[in-house]
Design an enzyme around this catalytic site. Structure first.
Site, PDB file in Angstrom:
ATOM      1  N   GLY A  21       0.790  -1.225   0.000  1.00 32.08           N
ATOM      2  CA  GLY A  21       0.000   0.000   0.000  1.00 32.08           C
ATOM      3  C   GLY A  21       0.819   1.269   0.000  1.00 32.08           C
ATOM      4  O   GLY A  21       0.265   2.358   0.009  1.00 32.08           O
ATOM      5  N   ASP A  23       3.001   4.425  -1.224  1.00 36.24           N
ATOM      6  CA  ASP A  23       3.136   5.234  -2.427  1.00 36.24           C
ATOM      7  C   ASP A  23       3.972   6.458  -2.106  1.00 36.24           C
ATOM      8  O   ASP A  23       4.449   6.611  -0.979  1.00 36.24           O
ATOM      9  CB  ASP A  23       1.758   5.608  -3.009  1.00 36.24           C
ATOM     10  CG  ASP A  23       0.928   6.460  -2.064  1.00 36.24           C
ATOM     11  OD1 ASP A  23       1.443   7.486  -1.585  1.00 36.24           O
ATOM     12  OD2 ASP A  23      -0.237   6.104  -1.814  1.00 36.24           O
ATOM     13  N   LYS A 224       3.082   2.708  -9.077  1.00 36.10           N
ATOM     14  CA  LYS A 224       3.263   3.977  -8.372  1.00 36.10           C
ATOM     15  C   LYS A 224       4.505   4.683  -8.893  1.00 36.10           C
ATOM     16  O   LYS A 224       5.537   4.051  -9.102  1.00 36.10           O
ATOM     17  CB  LYS A 224       3.404   3.722  -6.865  1.00 36.10           C
ATOM     18  CG  LYS A 224       2.206   3.034  -6.238  1.00 36.10           C
ATOM     19  CD  LYS A 224       1.039   3.987  -6.079  1.00 36.10           C
ATOM     20  CE  LYS A 224      -0.181   3.283  -5.484  1.00 36.10           C
ATOM     21  NZ  LYS A 224      -1.320   4.185  -5.307  1.00 36.10           N
ATOM     22  N   ASP A 252       0.493   6.253 -11.157  1.00 36.43           N
ATOM     23  CA  ASP A 252      -0.173   6.934 -10.042  1.00 36.43           C
ATOM     24  C   ASP A 252       0.863   7.692  -9.211  1.00 36.43           C
ATOM     25  O   ASP A 252       1.802   7.100  -8.693  1.00 36.43           O
ATOM     26  CB  ASP A 252      -0.867   5.871  -9.165  1.00 36.43           C
ATOM     27  CG  ASP A 252      -1.690   6.465  -8.037  1.00 36.43           C
ATOM     28  OD1 ASP A 252      -1.670   7.698  -7.861  1.00 36.43           O
ATOM     29  OD2 ASP A 252      -2.353   5.691  -7.329  1.00 36.43           O
ATOM     30  N   ASN A 254       0.021   9.908  -6.653  1.00 35.25           N
ATOM     31  CA  ASN A 254      -0.473  10.214  -5.298  1.00 35.25           C
ATOM     32  C   ASN A 254      -0.179  11.643  -4.830  1.00 35.25           C
ATOM     33  O   ASN A 254       0.318  11.852  -3.727  1.00 35.25           O
ATOM     34  CB  ASN A 254       0.088   9.197  -4.299  1.00 35.25           C
ATOM     35  CG  ASN A 254      -0.502   7.819  -4.512  1.00 35.25           C
ATOM     36  OD1 ASN A 254       0.023   7.043  -5.299  1.00 35.25           O
ATOM     37  ND2 ASN A 254      -1.607   7.533  -3.848  1.00 35.25           N
ATOM     38  N   GLU A 278      -2.542   9.192 -12.555  1.00 34.85           N
ATOM     39  CA  GLU A 278      -3.504   9.322 -11.464  1.00 34.85           C
ATOM     40  C   GLU A 278      -2.983  10.296 -10.404  1.00 34.85           C
ATOM     41  O   GLU A 278      -1.799  10.277 -10.066  1.00 34.85           O
ATOM     42  CB  GLU A 278      -3.704   7.928 -10.846  1.00 34.85           C
ATOM     43  CG  GLU A 278      -4.764   7.859  -9.773  1.00 34.85           C
ATOM     44  CD  GLU A 278      -5.078   6.407  -9.401  1.00 34.85           C
ATOM     45  OE1 GLU A 278      -5.001   5.527 -10.274  1.00 34.85           O
ATOM     46  OE2 GLU A 278      -5.382   6.162  -8.228  1.00 34.85           O
ATOM     47  N   GLU A 307     -10.231   9.561  -5.702  1.00 36.96           N
ATOM     48  CA  GLU A 307     -10.221   8.905  -4.387  1.00 36.96           C
ATOM     49  C   GLU A 307     -10.131   9.907  -3.251  1.00 36.96           C
ATOM     50  O   GLU A 307     -10.547   9.629  -2.138  1.00 36.96           O
ATOM     51  CB  GLU A 307      -9.088   7.874  -4.297  1.00 36.96           C
ATOM     52  CG  GLU A 307      -7.701   8.454  -4.206  1.00 36.96           C
ATOM     53  CD  GLU A 307      -6.610   7.387  -4.227  1.00 36.96           C
ATOM     54  OE1 GLU A 307      -6.274   6.915  -5.320  1.00 36.96           O
ATOM     55  OE2 GLU A 307      -6.092   7.042  -3.170  1.00 36.96           O
ATOM     56  N   ASP A 330     -14.811   6.675  -4.944  1.00 37.85           N
ATOM     57  CA  ASP A 330     -14.366   5.907  -3.777  1.00 37.85           C
ATOM     58  C   ASP A 330     -15.608   5.580  -2.945  1.00 37.85           C
ATOM     59  O   ASP A 330     -16.525   6.390  -2.854  1.00 37.85           O
ATOM     60  CB  ASP A 330     -13.375   6.753  -2.972  1.00 37.85           C
ATOM     61  CG  ASP A 330     -12.862   6.038  -1.739  1.00 37.85           C
ATOM     62  OD1 ASP A 330     -11.743   5.515  -1.800  1.00 37.85           O
ATOM     63  OD2 ASP A 330     -13.575   6.018  -0.717  1.00 37.85           O
ATOM     64  N   HIS A 357     -11.961   3.572  -7.487  1.00 36.50           N
ATOM     65  CA  HIS A 357     -10.773   3.370  -6.659  1.00 36.50           C
ATOM     66  C   HIS A 357     -11.038   2.250  -5.659  1.00 36.50           C
ATOM     67  O   HIS A 357     -12.114   2.177  -5.071  1.00 36.50           O
ATOM     68  CB  HIS A 357     -10.460   4.665  -5.890  1.00 36.50           C
ATOM     69  CG  HIS A 357      -9.500   4.485  -4.762  1.00 36.50           C
ATOM     70  ND1 HIS A 357      -9.867   4.596  -3.444  1.00 36.50           N
ATOM     71  CD2 HIS A 357      -8.184   4.181  -4.765  1.00 36.50           C
ATOM     72  CE1 HIS A 357      -8.812   4.383  -2.680  1.00 36.50           C
ATOM     73  NE2 HIS A 357      -7.781   4.138  -3.440  1.00 36.50           N
ATOM     74  N   GLY A 359      -8.712  -1.154  -3.306  1.00 39.11           N
ATOM     75  CA  GLY A 359      -7.538  -1.409  -2.460  1.00 39.11           C
ATOM     76  C   GLY A 359      -7.964  -1.153  -1.043  1.00 39.11           C
ATOM     77  O   GLY A 359      -9.100  -1.447  -0.667  1.00 39.11           O
ATOM     78  N   GLU A 388     -10.458  -0.885  -9.887  1.00 33.05           N
ATOM     79  CA  GLU A 388      -9.181  -1.221  -9.274  1.00 33.05           C
ATOM     80  C   GLU A 388      -9.322  -2.488  -8.439  1.00 33.05           C
ATOM     81  O   GLU A 388     -10.382  -2.774  -7.887  1.00 33.05           O
ATOM     82  CB  GLU A 388      -8.719  -0.067  -8.374  1.00 33.05           C
ATOM     83  CG  GLU A 388      -7.325  -0.262  -7.791  1.00 33.05           C
ATOM     84  CD  GLU A 388      -6.748   1.006  -7.173  1.00 33.05           C
ATOM     85  OE1 GLU A 388      -7.515   1.995  -7.034  1.00 33.05           O
ATOM     86  OE2 GLU A 388      -5.543   1.015  -6.855  1.00 33.05           O
TER      87      GLU A 388
END
Lengths: 490, 490
Positions: A21, A23, A224, A252, A254, A278, A307, A330, A357, A359, A388
């Site tokens: 998880g 990023d 990422k 992505d 972030n 993203e 998200e 989300d 989104h 995860g 996702e």
């Protein structure tokens, strides 16, 4: 049926130990949730959760995360209410939760309180699904256009989507619903995996993950980026060398870039042909997203975001400004399913594919329902929409999301399940009910798994820490004296 | 000097009983705050608060507002820190508070957690002012351009204001600082009053209030609108008949309109020649504000907003889009003084006057410092800038804001005060320290004044209510069993 109580618990998983998880922005997430159960005067219960990435309560004598406390502060708006009255005017109920005349000052419709509202609203939906013995996607699909529209709060949307336009969209999609339901049941809902390339993973781990995912049937991958341009190039070159030119790649960042920096950075990565970039910059920067999208037009790379897009007004502007080519709703960020219906309807009007989104924890479980409903009743499009998927923490759910050949399997209530449901109330709903032992083991900070980790010094035990705050607390109601317990921490 | 502890208290005042502070959106506010005290290893303390309008904790066994809990969750980032190290790189410190890698998920930089960060950051400023024996405006004014810029987090601002541009603005204003300081000391900082026309007030009350305010020297008045067009016309006609054509009138809709509705409504009120329309629609709707501002251009009515504008990225867009003609910074909404410096610098660059939002509780006390600093060091303009003033709850502060002839009197530390300060640490700083008896009396829900109001049935006593949530709480750490106390509330 009346709702007679709500419980809220702080459930956390130690994902930061393995950098699952991670990023460029969130370097050490412990995937967690505020877990809500609605109790009724019948046997029925409703389950909801709001995803977080940890922290909020490590230190101090009272182990209450702000989000848990926020959900409790909404309790009086749901407890004691008649369930049928709620769902009959679900739009008004969701507005009461998101627009309380005093609590709204702490938002409005954003941050902790909006995440809290979402957990409660989603738990009501789960309860509704259970009483109807339907998974949420099916419950939604079976509602009439009029019923669906009555769930939506159209405040501030008039210049983008009126109630009448929403009705028109939904009515126009009624023909073909059965066919689309059949189609999605047999094909599943296409998804991409994010589990291959978290920012904390090294090249070997990425290679292995990609090979495993490809073997499992995935053809779409998200990686990422954003910490270091040269490293990004190296990673993406590696990824392309493994997945080839025909499989889809998303990247992505972030939120780590400035607007112009995003444009320049992504142009440098254009040779790897990502479908989208993203979260290139601040999720609040509508005009910034529009500028990035415009600048990247020639490269064919779209901007994906959502998200962290905190409400329908922000989505409205992303649609109107052309700042978003992929709409990543989300399940918890906005005020629950109701607000997401508004967003999906706007996406349809503005021709933007919805790519939810997921995860986190429980997000895959929830968004599969939204994606399937969106396909059947609103978009009718499977070509550009992809959901996702991240492969972790599903083992804690009674009805985990299931994947086959890179697609979500449509969650359903089999005949056998229908019978079982008369005994145990679990198959229908929003798929977020967690397994009892997981709830016990991972409740923070007193669950046995957490005690174990504290003993092993993997995490600091909050109960052993000296509270950093100087507590002021009256002794009794009658003798209310100012009293400070000052504790030296340095 | 090291910060060794923090206390947070929930202080509330029953303003809704008289409808002070009521508007079209917030019909029953109880002006409240989360009140923060920083303790150090010396005698020095720092005070901060974040304003709210009540609610959040009425029901349940644990009386902890989400905002109070959020401030506690930030405690570990400030307690134990060296004070000099904090203010030496204040920008980095404020970023640690607003961008914690796990907590940011609950925002980022918005809502409850950002209000919490603001209270903590402002308390550090207060502490700094006290250690320097200076009111905050003077502390700010005496910082060099380089020191001021080091307080600011420029993340996401590069496409609107670079660090170099900020420095340039501040340096260009160094000449004339002394003269402007002298000017503002003698004239005071001009303000308008909001106390005349809260939405809950009837015509007689409005008339009386206006006459009293005019007698006290006010020449600028704000009236709440937005509930009913005909009633608004009637009110504004009354107001104009009392204040005449030459005194300034502002109107405030507190976010009740749709975008196009705002345009039409305000055009109907244009005959009363308001200077601005405040918060015409959702505070998140940048593009909406730009549309309203554009449509009202011919009428000469500007758009004012900012009190709900949650961070510098939103302000950036309001500036860039032309959606805001009057920039209403708030002392608590963004992440404290540091982020407000960024906003004031952008306002200068985009030529928008800063007209701080106040009222509430403690807001007048704080924003006078920001307004004075902005005039001396950034804008140099008094013509278009006007600060808000509301005449309530000042009696609870040790150093209340003081008004003379419709202007804030510059808060200062007299020689006598300097001597007193050696005994009691109160005159310098950010003016938010509250009187001890007010803190005791109005702490919610156990303060004697609240007990009294509960006894009189003016408010419901939360401790007498049946908790609406089903509590799950493990007995002890070793015997961790799932246990539900189900309480029937219906």
């Amino acid at each position: 049926m009346r709702i007679r109580g709500i419980s809220v618990r702080d459930i956390r998983f130690p994902t930061s130990l393995r950098l699952d998880g991670s990023d460029a922005q969130h370097v050490d997430p412990d995937y967690s949730c505020a877990y809500v159960v609605l109790f009724t005067d019948s046997e029925a219960k409703g389950f909801g959760l709001s995803f977080t990435i940890g922290r909020g309560t490590e230190i101090g004598k009272l182990f209450i995360a702000p989000l848990v406390q926020a959900i409790r502060s909404l309790a009086h708006l749901v407890v004691g209410q008649d369930f049928e009255a709620i769902v009959k005017d679900f739009g008004a109920f969701s507005r009461r939760l998101t627009n309380d005349s005093q609590l709204r000052w702490l938002g409005p419709e954003k941050g902790v309180l909006h995440l809290a509202a979402s957990a409660v609203v989603n738990a009501v939906w789960d309860l509704w699904g259970r009483t109807q013995n339907k998974p949420i996607w099916k419950l939604l699909t079976d509602l009439t256009p009029e019923e669906l529209v009555s769930c939506v709060d159209f405040t501030y949307l008039e210049d983008a989507l009126t109630k009448e336009e929403a009705l028109e969209i939904l009515r126009s999609m009624v023909p073909g619903k059965d066919k689309r339901e059949e189609e999605i049941r047999s094909s599943g809902y296409p998804c991409y995996t994010t589990s291959s390339g978290w920012i904390g993973y090294d090249e070997d781990k990425i290679r292995n993950n990609l090979l495993i995912s490809m073997q499992a049937g995935f053809s779409k991958f998200k990686i990422k980026v954003g910490q270091d341009l040269e490293k990004d190039k190296k990673r993406l070159r590696l990824v392309r060398s493994i997945i080839g030119d025909n499989r889809q790649l998303m990247i992505d960042a972030n939120q780590v870039w400035e607007v112009d920096q995003a444009i320049n950075w992504v142009k440098e990565l254009a040779e790897f042909k990502p479908v989208w970039i993203e979260e290139p910059t601040s999720p609040d920067d509508i005009l910034g997203h529009a500028k990035v999208a415009q600048a990247l037009k020639d490269t064919g790379i779209g901007v994906a975001t959502g998200e962290h897009c905190h409400n329908r007004v922000m989505f409205k502007q992303l649609f109107k400004s052309g700042g978003m080519q992929y709409c990543q709703i989300d399940a918890c960020r906005v005020g629950g399913i109701n607000e997401n219906i508004a967003v999906m309807l706007m996406a349809k009007k503005f021709g933007v594919p919805v790519c939810p989104h997921a995860g986190g924890i429980g997000l895959c479980e929830m968004i599969q329902h939204l994606a399937i409903f969106n396909f059947i009743c609103i978009s009718g499009d499977l070509k550009h929409s992809v959901a996702e998927y991240a492969d972790h923490l599903h083992e804690h759910f009674i009805q985990p999301a299931r994947i086959k050949h890179g697609c979500y399997i449509v969650p359903d209530v089999s005949d056998m399940m229908r019978i079982l449901n008369n005994l145990r109330n679990f198959a229908p709903g929003y798929s977020v009910e967690m397994i009892g032992s997981s709830l016990i083991n991972y409740e923070y900070p007193l669950g046995p798994k957490w005690r174990e980790m504290f003993d092993k010094k993997l995490y600091e035990d909050p109960s052993k820490q000296v509270p950093p705050y100087v507590e002021h607390r009256p002794e009794t109601r009658s003798s209310h004296f100012q009293r400070f317990h000052s504790i030296q921490t340095s």
